[in-house]
Each structure stands twice: as C-alpha cells, then as structure tokens.
Motif scaffolding. Structure first.
Motif, PDB file in Angstrom:
ATOM      1  N   SER A 101      -5.916  -0.122  66.732  1.00 53.19           N
ATOM      2  CA  SER A 101      -5.211   0.340  67.881  1.00 53.19           C
ATOM      3  C   SER A 101      -4.144   1.403  67.593  1.00 53.19           C
ATOM      4  CB  SER A 101      -4.585  -0.909  68.594  1.00 53.19           C
ATOM      5  OG  SER A 101      -3.838  -1.727  68.084  1.00 53.19           O
ATOM      6  N   CYS A 102      -3.729   2.029  68.646  1.00 55.08           N
ATOM      7  CA  CYS A 102      -2.861   3.195  68.448  1.00 55.08           C
ATOM      8  C   CYS A 102      -1.433   2.832  67.984  1.00 55.08           C
ATOM      9  CB  CYS A 102      -2.493   3.898  69.862  1.00 55.08           C
ATOM     10  SG  CYS A 102      -3.962   4.688  70.412  1.00 55.08           S
ATOM     11  N   ASP A 103      -1.023   1.301  68.007  1.00 59.00           N
ATOM     12  CA  ASP A 103       0.126   0.977  67.587  1.00 59.00           C
ATOM     13  C   ASP A 103       0.289   0.462  65.944  1.00 59.00           C
ATOM     14  OD1 ASP A 103      -1.206  -1.227  67.961  1.00 59.00           O
ATOM     15  OD2 ASP A 103       0.262  -2.276  69.204  1.00 59.00           O
ATOM     16  N   GLY A 104      -0.946   0.674  65.346  1.00 63.37           N
ATOM     17  CA  GLY A 104      -1.000   0.380  63.947  1.00 63.37           C
ATOM     18  C   GLY A 104      -1.585  -1.230  63.651  1.00 63.37           C
ATOM     19  N   GLU A 105      -2.062  -1.664  64.765  1.00 61.41           N
ATOM     20  CA  GLU A 105      -2.517  -3.025  64.540  1.00 61.41           C
ATOM     21  C   GLU A 105      -4.123  -2.956  64.350  1.00 61.41           C
ATOM     22  OE1 GLU A 105      -2.748  -7.338  66.930  1.00 61.41           O
ATOM     23  OE2 GLU A 105      -2.633  -5.697  68.143  1.00 61.41           O
ATOM     24  N   ILE A 106      -4.627  -3.838  63.151  1.00 56.77           N
ATOM     25  CA  ILE A 106      -5.935  -3.998  62.751  1.00 56.77           C
ATOM     26  C   ILE A 106      -6.386  -5.240  62.902  1.00 56.77           C
ATOM     27  CG2 ILE A 106      -7.389  -3.640  60.483  1.00 56.77           C
ATOM     28  CD1 ILE A 106      -5.130  -1.702  59.388  1.00 56.77           C
ATOM     29  N   TRP A 121     -16.713 -14.472  69.671  1.00 55.49           N
ATOM     30  CA  TRP A 121     -16.161 -13.746  68.533  1.00 55.49           C
ATOM     31  C   TRP A 121     -14.516 -14.262  68.767  1.00 55.49           C
ATOM     32  CZ3 TRP A 121     -17.686  -9.860  65.514  1.00 55.49           C
ATOM     33  CH2 TRP A 121     -19.237  -9.412  65.922  1.00 55.49           C
ATOM     34  N   ASN A 122     -13.798 -14.420  67.536  1.00 54.11           N
ATOM     35  CA  ASN A 122     -12.623 -14.951  67.348  1.00 54.11           C
ATOM     36  C   ASN A 122     -11.821 -13.946  66.419  1.00 54.11           C
ATOM     37  OD1 ASN A 122     -12.656 -17.367  69.038  1.00 54.11           O
ATOM     38  ND2 ASN A 122     -14.213 -17.794  67.677  1.00 54.11           N
ATOM     39  N   VAL A 123     -10.480 -14.083  66.301  1.00 51.91           N
ATOM     40  CA  VAL A 123      -9.679 -13.253  65.529  1.00 51.91           C
ATOM     41  C   VAL A 123      -9.731 -14.053  64.249  1.00 51.91           C
ATOM     42  CG1 VAL A 123      -7.379 -12.462  64.958  1.00 51.91           C
ATOM     43  CG2 VAL A 123      -8.186 -12.230  67.276  1.00 51.91           C
ATOM     44  N   LYS A 124     -10.012 -13.221  63.149  1.00 53.90           N
ATOM     45  CA  LYS A 124     -10.047 -13.945  61.719  1.00 53.90           C
ATOM     46  C   LYS A 124      -8.930 -13.510  61.177  1.00 53.90           C
ATOM     47  CE  LYS A 124     -12.990 -13.929  57.525  1.00 53.90           C
ATOM     48  NZ  LYS A 124     -14.330 -13.440  57.041  1.00 53.90           N
ATOM     49  N   SER A 146     -19.672  -5.438  46.182  1.00 49.93           N
ATOM     50  CA  SER A 146     -20.267  -6.387  45.263  1.00 49.93           C
ATOM     51  C   SER A 146     -20.727  -7.514  46.267  1.00 49.93           C
ATOM     52  CB  SER A 146     -19.288  -6.645  44.425  1.00 49.93           C
ATOM     53  OG  SER A 146     -18.303  -7.760  44.639  1.00 49.93           O
ATOM     54  N   ASP A 147     -21.459  -8.475  45.538  1.00 56.80           N
ATOM     55  CA  ASP A 147     -21.577  -9.542  46.368  1.00 56.80           C
ATOM     56  C   ASP A 147     -20.475 -10.411  47.148  1.00 56.80           C
ATOM     57  OD1 ASP A 147     -24.257  -9.433  45.938  1.00 56.80           O
ATOM     58  OD2 ASP A 147     -24.455 -11.075  44.531  1.00 56.80           O
ATOM     59  N   SER A 148     -19.158 -10.206  46.472  1.00 55.02           N
ATOM     60  CA  SER A 148     -18.149 -10.734  47.246  1.00 55.02           C
ATOM     61  C   SER A 148     -16.921  -9.767  47.481  1.00 55.02           C
ATOM     62  CB  SER A 148     -17.780 -12.052  46.032  1.00 55.02           C
ATOM     63  OG  SER A 148     -17.524 -11.162  45.109  1.00 55.02           O
ATOM     64  N   ASP A 149     -17.199  -8.771  47.122  1.00 53.27           N
ATOM     65  CA  ASP A 149     -15.997  -7.839  47.533  1.00 53.27           C
ATOM     66  C   ASP A 149     -16.110  -6.651  48.414  1.00 53.27           C
ATOM     67  OD1 ASP A 149     -15.401  -8.737  44.580  1.00 53.27           O
ATOM     68  OD2 ASP A 149     -13.725  -7.931  45.094  1.00 53.27           O
ATOM     69  N   CYS A 150     -15.165  -6.393  49.517  1.00 47.47           N
ATOM     70  CA  CYS A 150     -15.104  -5.485  50.564  1.00 47.47           C
ATOM     71  C   CYS A 150     -14.277  -4.556  50.270  1.00 47.47           C
ATOM     72  CB  CYS A 150     -15.332  -6.080  51.912  1.00 47.47           C
ATOM     73  SG  CYS A 150     -17.189  -6.546  52.361  1.00 47.47           S
ATOM     74  N   TYR A 199      -7.549  -1.327  51.609  1.00 51.15           N
ATOM     75  CA  TYR A 199      -7.505  -2.968  51.555  1.00 51.15           C
ATOM     76  C   TYR A 199      -8.659  -3.307  50.733  1.00 51.15           C
ATOM     77  CZ  TYR A 199      -3.682  -2.634  55.205  1.00 51.15           C
ATOM     78  OH  TYR A 199      -2.721  -2.069  55.902  1.00 51.15           O
ATOM     79  N   ARG A 200      -8.535  -4.333  50.051  1.00 48.59           N
ATOM     80  CA  ARG A 200      -9.638  -5.088  49.246  1.00 48.59           C
ATOM     81  C   ARG A 200      -9.709  -6.754  49.834  1.00 48.59           C
ATOM     82  NH1 ARG A 200     -10.293  -5.248  42.743  1.00 48.59           N
ATOM     83  NH2 ARG A 200     -11.982  -6.718  42.752  1.00 48.59           N
ATOM     84  N   ARG A 201     -10.841  -7.083  49.504  1.00 49.89           N
ATOM     85  CA  ARG A 201     -10.944  -8.577  50.110  1.00 49.89           C
ATOM     86  C   ARG A 201     -12.049  -9.168  49.252  1.00 49.89           C
ATOM     87  NH1 ARG A 201     -13.189 -10.323  55.844  1.00 49.89           N
ATOM     88  NH2 ARG A 201     -15.231  -9.613  54.897  1.00 49.89           N
ATOM     89  N   SER A 202     -11.705 -10.142  48.565  1.00 52.92           N
ATOM     90  CA  SER A 202     -12.615 -10.835  47.380  1.00 52.92           C
ATOM     91  C   SER A 202     -13.046 -12.307  48.229  1.00 52.92           C
ATOM     92  CB  SER A 202     -12.048 -10.879  46.330  1.00 52.92           C
ATOM     93  OG  SER A 202     -11.777  -9.707  45.633  1.00 52.92           O
ATOM     94  N   HIS A 203     -14.343 -12.530  48.194  1.00 50.01           N
ATOM     95  CA  HIS A 203     -14.801 -13.827  48.691  1.00 50.01           C
ATOM     96  C   HIS A 203     -14.142 -14.084  50.051  1.00 50.01           C
ATOM     97  CE1 HIS A 203     -16.451 -14.810  44.928  1.00 50.01           C
ATOM     98  NE2 HIS A 203     -15.289 -14.444  44.213  1.00 50.01           N
ATOM     99  N   CYS A 204     -13.584 -15.083  50.301  1.00 52.45           N
ATOM    100  CA  CYS A 204     -13.001 -15.356  51.719  1.00 52.45           C
ATOM    101  C   CYS A 204     -11.637 -15.277  51.891  1.00 52.45           C
ATOM    102  CB  CYS A 204     -13.379 -16.807  52.320  1.00 52.45           C
ATOM    103  SG  CYS A 204     -15.170 -16.944  52.481  1.00 52.45           S
ATOM    104  N   GLU A 205     -10.880 -14.498  51.001  1.00 57.12           N
ATOM    105  CA  GLU A 205      -9.463 -14.268  51.020  1.00 57.12           C
ATOM    106  C   GLU A 205      -9.168 -13.409  52.018  1.00 57.12           C
ATOM    107  OE1 GLU A 205      -8.533 -13.252  47.065  1.00 57.12           O
ATOM    108  OE2 GLU A 205      -9.017 -15.049  45.842  1.00 57.12           O
ATOM    109  N   PRO A 206      -7.902 -13.280  52.517  1.00 50.99           N
ATOM    110  CA  PRO A 206      -7.383 -12.092  53.145  1.00 50.99           C
ATOM    111  C   PRO A 206      -7.504 -10.860  52.786  1.00 50.99           C
ATOM    112  CG  PRO A 206      -5.779 -14.213  52.983  1.00 50.99           C
ATOM    113  CD  PRO A 206      -6.672 -14.196  52.066  1.00 50.99           C
ATOM    114  N   TRP A 207      -7.364  -9.916  53.596  1.00 48.85           N
ATOM    115  CA  TRP A 207      -7.376  -8.585  52.970  1.00 48.85           C
ATOM    116  C   TRP A 207      -5.981  -8.321  52.323  1.00 48.85           C
ATOM    117  CZ3 TRP A 207     -11.663  -5.605  53.182  1.00 48.85           C
ATOM    118  CH2 TRP A 207     -12.355  -5.806  54.342  1.00 48.85           C
ATOM    119  N   ARG A 208      -6.023  -7.383  51.298  1.00 47.69           N
ATOM    120  CA  ARG A 208      -4.507  -7.388  50.780  1.00 47.69           C
ATOM    121  C   ARG A 208      -4.809  -5.649  50.194  1.00 47.69           C
ATOM    122  NH1 ARG A 208      -5.548  -6.935  44.979  1.00 47.69           N
ATOM    123  NH2 ARG A 208      -7.609  -7.726  44.144  1.00 47.69           N
TER     124      ARG A 208
END
Length: 298
Positions: A92-97, A107-110, A128-132, A146-155
């Motif tokens: 959104s325009c206020d910088g929220e992802i 659908w739910n907020v993850k 990769s199989d586990s990275d986005c 940002y990077r996410r591995s497996h089910c960890e939060p985005w960093r």
C-alpha cells in the motif's frame, strides 16, 4: 478459422491505474485459479471459474497499489510455469507490505512488513527449493531486497538507491541463473536483475546472494518512453533444462521489445558476464501506450 464463443466473466474497476494493481493467474497449470485486484484499501480475490468474489482482504490502511504472487518450485519446474497461487503479496501507499496465505478455505495474513516510504512496485521470485526473494522499489528511489528461507520470516538482505535522483523504477524482473531442474535444489550464487526505469532504459545487475551486492552489467535501450512492464519466458530443451530465456518489455511508446538471454559462449572471451543478451524482436503494438505484455504459454 475456428469459431470461438467469448463470454464476459466479470468487469471490475478499482481506484488504481497502475498495472501492478491487477494480476491474473498465469497459465492453466495453476492449482487455484484466482484473479486478484486492488480496489482502494482492499484486495479482492475472484474465482476465475465461478466468477464469484472469494474474499475481500481488508488489512491495509491506505490504498493498495502493488500486487504479486509468491512463486514456488514443483518437480523442478520454475514457478513461472506452475503457479500455485497459495500466497500473495500486497503493498500500500503507506509502505505496508502484507503477505497473505491461502489455507484452502480462506486467505489470512501470514506476515506484515512496514517501511516508511511509498512503494512503487514489487516482484517476487523463487531461487531454490527453499528460498524466495522479494524486491521492492519506493518513491525515494530505494531498492529493497528481502529473502526468505524455508518457513522463516522475510529478512532484509540489501537496500540501495538509484544513483540518479531523476530515475524511478517502474518494473522489475529477477532471472535465477539455473538451467537444470536438479540445480534448483540448491541456492544459486548469482541472479540477473532487470530494472525498468523512467529514463526509457532497462538496467541489468548481477545480484550476488553470497555478498548481498549488486554489480551493474549493461543497459537495454531503444524505447522512446517509459518501460511499462517486464515479463519472462522460459525456453526448455532436453531433460527439462532451460536453454535460454526471453525477456519481454512493454513500453509507453507503443512498442514491445524481446531480448534473448543465454550463457556466454567460449568465443565471448572478453565478456565479464557469464550471460549473452541479444535483441531478437521489436514489435509495434499500438499507436499509444502498451501497459503490459505477457507470453503464453509462460
């Protein structure tokens, strides 16, 4: 010519004019056939088979201006060929992802991320199989990765700014330089990042995940107005290995340009990049603006 019956499924108009605010299932391989579009502060999910509104997602406090599906790998195939559509990013325009997840019923907020800048465009790719990787650009000329591995939060792994204060990025595309499905099981060290800008150019950078750094490679030119969108086409050979890629750019000058991306040959000894990029086609589409162009099949 074969006769074809065409029926209007639904008509929707949101308050946003950006092409990133309306995204559709890409191809027939999607496990869930959804259409997602932004309307004000809401994200509306529509079932493309029944044409019914599945859910109205109301988490944002300001207008939503960017959407993208979170891709995944299935049996070694890249997500641009198979889109499960079980996860969605809205900005959104206020910088929220907001990262939304589909559990088969709703659908739910993850996860939610806040940045103090207006988000211009967003792109997500699987490496990769586990990275986005999640790419975000803002009105302050920032590029945030940002990077996410497996089910960890985005960093956050990288934040940089455009060196030119007059340039803003309008679209992004990240090409994971993995040709064989077996290679996708491990994380590739280098990605090729395409950044379309308001100076009518597409900037190419090599993204190193090992050092979290960007290295300029080259610029793709020829457009006489802004580049509106970028899309990717995989060209497969034997054993489901990628032979080369097509990068398709749509411009506000009414043209589309198609570049071929492949590995550099041994004859390109002077090249510092492991890639060779050649312009294959220039297509006059319209006398006005081309907002977006996508290959089919992807």
């Amino acid at each position: 010519y074969a006769e074809m019956n065409v029926e209007t499924a639904f008509i929707a108009r949101g308050c946003n004019d950006k092409q990133d605010s309306f995204i559709v299932s890409n191809g027939s391989d999607a496990e869930c056939a959804f259409v997602a579009y932004a309307s004000g502060k809401e994200v509306v999910i529509v079932d493309s088979e029944s044409n019914d509104v599945v859910q109205q997602l109301m988490e944002h406090k300001k207008d939503v201006n960017c959407l993208c599906w979170v891709p995944f790998l299935k049996d070694g195939y890249f997500s641009s060929l198979v889109r499960r559509q079980a996860e969605l990013i809205s900005c959104s325009c206020d910088g929220e992802i907001v990262d939304w997840a589909w559990n088969g019923r709703e659908w739910n907020v993850k996860e939610s991320i806040a940045i103090p800048e207006l988000i211009e465009c967003v792109h997500c790719t699987v490496v990769s199989d586990s990275d986005c990787l999640l790419f975000v650009t803002t009105d302050q000329r920032s590029l945030i990765i940002y990077r996410r591995s497996h089910c960890e939060p985005w960093r956050e792994v990288l934040r940089t700014k455009s060196p030119n204060p007059d340039i803003y990025y309008t679209s992004m595309l990240c090409l994971p330089l993995t040709r064989d499905p077996e290679e996708a099981k491990s994380l590739p060290s280098t990605q090729l990042l395409f950044l379309a800008a308001t100076d009518n150019r597409v900037y190419l950078h090599e993204l190193s995940l090992e050092t979290s750094s960007l290295r300029p490679v080259c610029q793709l030119t020829g457009f006489k107005n802004w580049v509106s969108s970028l899309s990717l086409h995989f060209c497969f050979g034997e054993g489901n290995a990628v032979q080369f890629w097509h990068v398709i750019a749509a411009g506000q000058d009414g043209y589309c340009r198609v570049w071929k991306v492949c590995e550099s040959s041994e004859s390109d000894a002077d090249s510092e990049s492991p890639f060779a990029i050649t312009l294959e086609s220039v297509i006059e589409v319209s006398s006005t603006i081309v907002s977006s162009a996508h290959p089919h099949p992807p």
